[in-house]
Design a protein around this motif. Structure first.
Motif, PDB file in Angstrom:
ATOM      1  N   ARG A  27       0.837  -1.202   0.000  1.00  0.00           N
ATOM      2  CA  ARG A  27       0.000   0.000   0.000  1.00  0.00           C
ATOM      3  C   ARG A  27       0.870   1.249   0.000  1.00  0.00           C
ATOM      4  NH1 ARG A  27      -4.411  -0.427   4.650  1.00  0.00           N
ATOM      5  NH2 ARG A  27      -4.739   1.738   3.993  1.00  0.00           N
ATOM      6  N   SER A  28       0.489   2.221  -0.824  1.00  0.00           N
ATOM      7  CA  SER A  28       1.259   3.464  -0.885  1.00  0.00           C
ATOM      8  C   SER A  28       0.626   4.597  -0.080  1.00  0.00           C
ATOM      9  CB  SER A  28       1.428   3.904  -2.347  1.00  0.00           C
ATOM     10  OG  SER A  28       0.177   4.163  -2.943  1.00  0.00           O
ATOM     11  N   ASP A  29      -0.540   4.356   0.512  1.00  0.00           N
ATOM     12  CA  ASP A  29      -1.252   5.416   1.221  1.00  0.00           C
ATOM     13  C   ASP A  29      -0.956   5.504   2.711  1.00  0.00           C
ATOM     14  OD1 ASP A  29      -2.584   2.931   1.628  1.00  0.00           O
ATOM     15  OD2 ASP A  29      -4.392   4.012   2.258  1.00  0.00           O
ATOM     16  N   LEU A  30      -0.201   4.571   3.245  1.00  0.00           N
ATOM     17  CA  LEU A  30       0.005   4.535   4.698  1.00  0.00           C
ATOM     18  C   LEU A  30       1.185   5.372   5.178  1.00  0.00           C
ATOM     19  CD1 LEU A  30      -0.692   0.754   5.402  1.00  0.00           C
ATOM     20  CD2 LEU A  30      -2.130   2.718   6.009  1.00  0.00           C
ATOM     21  N   GLY A  31       1.972   5.891   4.255  1.00  0.00           N
ATOM     22  CA  GLY A  31       3.123   6.697   4.653  1.00  0.00           C
ATOM     23  C   GLY A  31       4.212   5.891   5.346  1.00  0.00           C
ATOM     24  N   MET A  32       4.304   4.610   5.019  1.00  0.00           N
ATOM     25  CA  MET A  32       5.340   3.766   5.640  1.00  0.00           C
ATOM     26  C   MET A  32       6.713   4.196   5.140  1.00  0.00           C
ATOM     27  SD  MET A  32       3.661  -0.080   5.545  1.00  0.00           S
ATOM     28  CE  MET A  32       3.047  -0.034   3.867  1.00  0.00           C
ATOM     29  N   GLY A  33       7.676   4.230   6.054  1.00  0.00           N
ATOM     30  CA  GLY A  33       9.047   4.511   5.673  1.00  0.00           C
ATOM     31  C   GLY A  33       9.630   3.352   4.873  1.00  0.00           C
ATOM     32  N   LYS A  34      10.799   3.581   4.298  1.00  0.00           N
ATOM     33  CA  LYS A  34      11.433   2.550   3.466  1.00  0.00           C
ATOM     34  C   LYS A  34      11.664   1.256   4.234  1.00  0.00           C
ATOM     35  CE  LYS A  34      13.651   5.883   0.459  1.00  0.00           C
ATOM     36  NZ  LYS A  34      14.919   6.500   0.070  1.00  0.00           N
ATOM     37  N   LEU A 100      -2.268 -12.185   2.868  1.00  0.00           N
ATOM     38  CA  LEU A 100      -2.553 -10.792   3.194  1.00  0.00           C
ATOM     39  C   LEU A 100      -1.913 -10.521   4.549  1.00  0.00           C
ATOM     40  CD1 LEU A 100      -4.177  -8.126   2.646  1.00  0.00           C
ATOM     41  CD2 LEU A 100      -6.059  -9.209   3.900  1.00  0.00           C
ATOM     42  N   ILE A 101      -1.025  -9.545   4.599  1.00  0.00           N
ATOM     43  CA  ILE A 101      -0.322  -9.222   5.841  1.00  0.00           C
ATOM     44  C   ILE A 101      -1.082  -8.118   6.581  1.00  0.00           C
ATOM     45  CG2 ILE A 101       1.831  -8.336   6.834  1.00  0.00           C
ATOM     46  CD1 ILE A 101       1.999 -11.196   5.596  1.00  0.00           C
ATOM     47  N   ILE A 102      -1.363  -8.379   7.835  1.00  0.00           N
ATOM     48  CA  ILE A 102      -2.035  -7.424   8.715  1.00  0.00           C
ATOM     49  C   ILE A 102      -1.029  -6.979   9.769  1.00  0.00           C
ATOM     50  CG2 ILE A 102      -3.986  -7.040  10.284  1.00  0.00           C
ATOM     51  CD1 ILE A 102      -4.881  -7.743   7.427  1.00  0.00           C
ATOM     52  N   ASP A 103      -0.793  -5.684   9.849  1.00  0.00           N
ATOM     53  CA  ASP A 103       0.230  -5.162  10.753  1.00  0.00           C
ATOM     54  C   ASP A 103      -0.213  -5.226  12.215  1.00  0.00           C
ATOM     55  OD1 ASP A 103       2.924  -3.695  10.619  1.00  0.00           O
ATOM     56  OD2 ASP A 103       1.758  -2.472  12.021  1.00  0.00           O
ATOM     57  N   ALA A 104       0.745  -5.486  13.085  1.00  0.00           N
ATOM     58  CA  ALA A 104       0.476  -5.579  14.521  1.00  0.00           C
ATOM     59  C   ALA A 104       0.355  -4.206  15.179  1.00  0.00           C
ATOM     60  CB  ALA A 104       1.582  -6.381  15.211  1.00  0.00           C
ATOM     61  N   GLY A 105       0.797  -3.165  14.495  1.00  0.00           N
ATOM     62  CA  GLY A 105       0.626  -1.810  15.025  1.00  0.00           C
ATOM     63  C   GLY A 105       1.677  -1.365  16.019  1.00  0.00           C
ATOM     64  N   HIS A 106       2.839  -1.991  16.012  1.00  0.00           N
ATOM     65  CA  HIS A 106       3.875  -1.623  16.981  1.00  0.00           C
ATOM     66  C   HIS A 106       4.661  -0.382  16.577  1.00  0.00           C
ATOM     67  CE1 HIS A 106       3.097  -5.240  19.188  1.00  0.00           C
ATOM     68  NE2 HIS A 106       3.417  -6.006  18.163  1.00  0.00           N
ATOM     69  N   THR A 107       4.622  -0.014  15.291  1.00  0.00           N
ATOM     70  CA  THR A 107       5.468   1.108  14.864  1.00  0.00           C
ATOM     71  C   THR A 107       4.686   2.170  14.107  1.00  0.00           C
ATOM     72  OG1 THR A 107       6.174  -0.116  12.887  1.00  0.00           O
ATOM     73  CG2 THR A 107       7.594  -0.284  14.829  1.00  0.00           C
ATOM     74  N   SER A 113      -4.031  -2.948  10.381  1.00  0.00           N
ATOM     75  CA  SER A 113      -3.969  -2.391   9.029  1.00  0.00           C
ATOM     76  C   SER A 113      -3.414  -3.413   8.044  1.00  0.00           C
ATOM     77  CB  SER A 113      -3.058  -1.157   8.988  1.00  0.00           C
ATOM     78  OG  SER A 113      -3.529  -0.144   9.822  1.00  0.00           O
ATOM     79  N   PRO A 114      -4.141  -3.710   6.976  1.00  0.00           N
ATOM     80  CA  PRO A 114      -3.575  -4.547   5.916  1.00  0.00           C
ATOM     81  C   PRO A 114      -2.489  -3.743   5.198  1.00  0.00           C
ATOM     82  CG  PRO A 114      -5.970  -4.379   5.694  1.00  0.00           C
ATOM     83  CD  PRO A 114      -5.532  -3.362   6.704  1.00  0.00           C
ATOM     84  N   THR A 115      -1.305  -4.301   5.083  1.00  0.00           N
ATOM     85  CA  THR A 115      -0.181  -3.553   4.507  1.00  0.00           C
ATOM     86  C   THR A 115       0.361  -4.146   3.219  1.00  0.00           C
ATOM     87  OG1 THR A 115       1.364  -4.824   5.863  1.00  0.00           O
ATOM     88  CG2 THR A 115       0.612  -2.687   6.745  1.00  0.00           C
ATOM     89  N   ALA A 116       0.258  -5.462   3.054  1.00  0.00           N
ATOM     90  CA  ALA A 116       0.915  -6.107   1.913  1.00  0.00           C
ATOM     91  C   ALA A 116       0.202  -7.389   1.529  1.00  0.00           C
ATOM     92  CB  ALA A 116       2.373  -6.420   2.262  1.00  0.00           C
ATOM     93  N   VAL A 117       0.401  -7.766   0.286  1.00  0.00           N
ATOM     94  CA  VAL A 117      -0.045  -9.056  -0.235  1.00  0.00           C
ATOM     95  C   VAL A 117       1.129  -9.648  -0.994  1.00  0.00           C
ATOM     96  CG1 VAL A 117      -1.483 -10.128  -2.040  1.00  0.00           C
ATOM     97  CG2 VAL A 117      -2.506  -8.541  -0.419  1.00  0.00           C
ATOM     98  N   ALA A 118       1.320 -10.944  -0.862  1.00  0.00           N
ATOM     99  CA  ALA A 118       2.271 -11.658  -1.727  1.00  0.00           C
ATOM    100  C   ALA A 118       1.496 -12.759  -2.429  1.00  0.00           C
ATOM    101  CB  ALA A 118       3.430 -12.237  -0.929  1.00  0.00           C
TER     102      ALA A 118
END
Length: 137
Positions: A27-34, A100-107, A113-118
């Motif tokens: 996802r490109s909308d979450l503002g995740m750092g590199k 579907l990867i769901i983030d644990a919210g630690h950072t 939040s769903p963040t990625a799919v492989a």
């Protein structure tokens, strides 16, 4: 070890004409750092590979061939959660192994939040049927 060398030999000389790859969609909308993007993509890649191997049968063979061919990956982006879920659903509908990867919210992002799919590893043409219209990250 002999089996792995035999597979490498067969791929080297083009006996297997089928190419395999894995698609990682972020996802490109979450503002995740590199670093966070890399971590989420890595979680997705490993989980999808493990799922293929655990299932056995054709998915395990695909995963092993993918590994022997150099573990090709493509990293793509979607603008939001809706699009990420649509990609995941399309892969599942085509009976491709997908996670579907769901983030644990630690950072950096809220918990849940769903963040990625492989998707895959699977035949390149099958992956492209689902992800062919997506843009590179």
């Amino acid at each position: 070890m002999c089996f792995v060398r035999s597979l490498a030999f067969l791929f080297q000389f083009g006996v297997f004409a089928v190419s395999f790859k894995q698609a990682i969609v972020l996802r490109s909308d979450l503002g995740m750092g590199k670093g966070k993007l890399v971590a989420q993509g890595s979680h997705a890649s490993v989980a999808a590979f493990q799922k293929c191997v655990e299932k056995g049968g054709p998915t395990e063979r695909d995963a092993l061939q993918w590994s022997e061919q150099g573990s090709e990956k493509i990293v793509l982006k979607v603008p939001g959660e809706r699009e990420l879920r649509l990609v995941f659903a399309a892969a599942v509908k085509r009976k491709l192994q997908a996670v579907l990867i769901i983030d644990a919210g630690h950072t950096q992002v809220p918990a849940g939040s769903p963040t990625a799919v492989a998707i895959g590893p699977a035949e390149e043409k099958e992956i492209d049927a689902v992800t062919g219209e997506l843009k590179l990250l």
